[in-house]
Scaffold this motif. Structure first.
Motif, PDB file in Angstrom:
ATOM      1  N   UNK A 107       0.834  -1.188   0.000  1.00 60.08           N
ATOM      2  CA  UNK A 107       0.000   0.000   0.000  1.00 60.08           C
ATOM      3  C   UNK A 107       0.869   1.238   0.000  1.00 60.08           C
ATOM      4  N   UNK A 108       0.267   2.413   0.006  1.00 64.84           N
ATOM      5  CA  UNK A 108       1.042   3.656  -0.005  1.00 64.84           C
ATOM      6  C   UNK A 108       1.971   3.751   1.205  1.00 64.84           C
ATOM      7  N   UNK A 109       3.192   4.205   0.961  1.00 71.19           N
ATOM      8  CA  UNK A 109       4.208   4.311   2.010  1.00 71.19           C
ATOM      9  C   UNK A 109       4.957   5.629   1.855  1.00 71.19           C
ATOM     10  N   UNK A 110       5.222   6.270   2.982  1.00 73.92           N
ATOM     11  CA  UNK A 110       6.095   7.434   3.019  1.00 73.92           C
ATOM     12  C   UNK A 110       7.347   7.055   3.797  1.00 73.92           C
ATOM     13  N   UNK A 111       8.495   7.156   3.146  1.00 67.78           N
ATOM     14  CA  UNK A 111       9.771   6.823   3.777  1.00 67.78           C
ATOM     15  C   UNK A 111      10.445   8.087   4.293  1.00 67.78           C
ATOM     16  N   UNK A 112      10.883   8.045   5.546  1.00 66.58           N
ATOM     17  CA  UNK A 112      11.610   9.160   6.153  1.00 66.58           C
ATOM     18  C   UNK A 112      12.906   8.612   6.735  1.00 66.58           C
ATOM     19  N   UNK A 113      14.027   8.964   6.134  1.00 66.17           N
ATOM     20  CA  UNK A 113      15.326   8.504   6.616  1.00 66.17           C
ATOM     21  C   UNK A 113      15.828   9.408   7.729  1.00 66.17           C
ATOM     22  N   UNK A 114      16.450   8.827   8.737  1.00 71.33           N
ATOM     23  CA  UNK A 114      17.104   9.616   9.775  1.00 71.33           C
ATOM     24  C   UNK A 114      18.250  10.393   9.114  1.00 71.33           C
ATOM     25  N   UNK A 115      18.260  11.726   9.206  1.00 69.23           N
ATOM     26  CA  UNK A 115      19.268  12.493   8.461  1.00 69.23           C
ATOM     27  C   UNK A 115      20.638  12.485   9.115  1.00 69.23           C
TER      28      UNK A 115
END
Length: 231
Positions: A107-115
């Motif tokens: 399904x829809x996914x938003x990926x947020x990487x630790x910067x």
């Protein structure tokens, strides 16, 4: 786990240095920088839930590809500390497998990487997790997942946390990030990191995103330190 297709068969066209990233062996049969033995080792890993003990407050459910050891550990070190930037593609693709396990049905996914901090990014010639997020997203999209990659956070300069206790690590992590902007997330929000140890960083990032209306569903990491227990 949702099937993303054959990983190593999809990744045969990248030319990398001759030494295996997992064991340093000189092998004519390298695939994406790993010798056949290390490929077998990596292919044998299965994403599974992991949890530091004790777990910090607000840490989302975490899934790791495997323990921080063997070919996985050496591959991560080669990528982060030894300039093997081409490993971003196979490692990012492995991270996609972890995301798939963490989310469940496609399904829809938003990926947020630790910067990375600006200093770390300069030392590594770019943000190493941002480099992993791109091939992870590409692999998920190729398998039919609607994926968005966001960069809502920036990392501030911070002191070395090696000598800190768990409370000190948590306080340092809370002060280490700032919200750059608020961007609407689509679907499940998944945090990306390479290694989980105490979970303090992931918990801090989760709190910031929660206040911005982007509560993470899970965190996907490549490795969990061996002193923590995989469940």
């Amino acid at each position: 786990m949702p099937d993303l297709g054959g990983l190593w068969a999809d990744l045969t066209d990248l030319v990398l240095p001759a030494g295996c990233a997992g064991c340093a062996a000189r092998s004519p049969g390298l695939r994406q920088g790993f010798c056949p033995r290390c490929v077998d080792e990596l292919e044998s890993l299965r994403p599974a839930p992991t949890r530091p003990d004790p777990a910090p407050p607000d840490l989302p459910p975490c899934v790791a590809l495997g323990p921080y050891g063997g070919a996985l550990r050496e591959g991560l070190l080669a990528y982060k500390e030894r300039g093997r930037h081409g490993l971003a593609r196979p490692l990012g693709a492995l991270l996609a497998e972890v995301v798939a396990e963490a989310v469940g049905p496609p399904g829809p996914v938003t990926l947020v990487a630790v910067p990375d901090t600006a200093r770390a990014a300069r030392a590594r010639y770019g943000d190493h997790l941002e480099r992993l997020a791109r091939p992870a997203a590409a692999r998920l999209r190729a398998a039919g997942w609607p994926v968005r990659v966001l960069r809502p956070l920036r990392a501030l300069p911070r002191l070395d946390s090696v000598a800190l206790d768990s409370a000190g690590r948590a306080a340092a992590a809370d002060a280490a990030f700032r919200l750059r902007r608020t961007v609407p997330a689509v679907g499940a929000v998944v945090l990306l990191d390479d290694i989980v140890t105490t979970g303090a960083t992931l918990a801090a990032v989760s709190r910031i995103l929660h206040r911005a209306g982007m509560t993470p569903k899970a965190a996907a990491v490549l490795a969990a330190t061996q002193k923590r227990r995989l469940r």
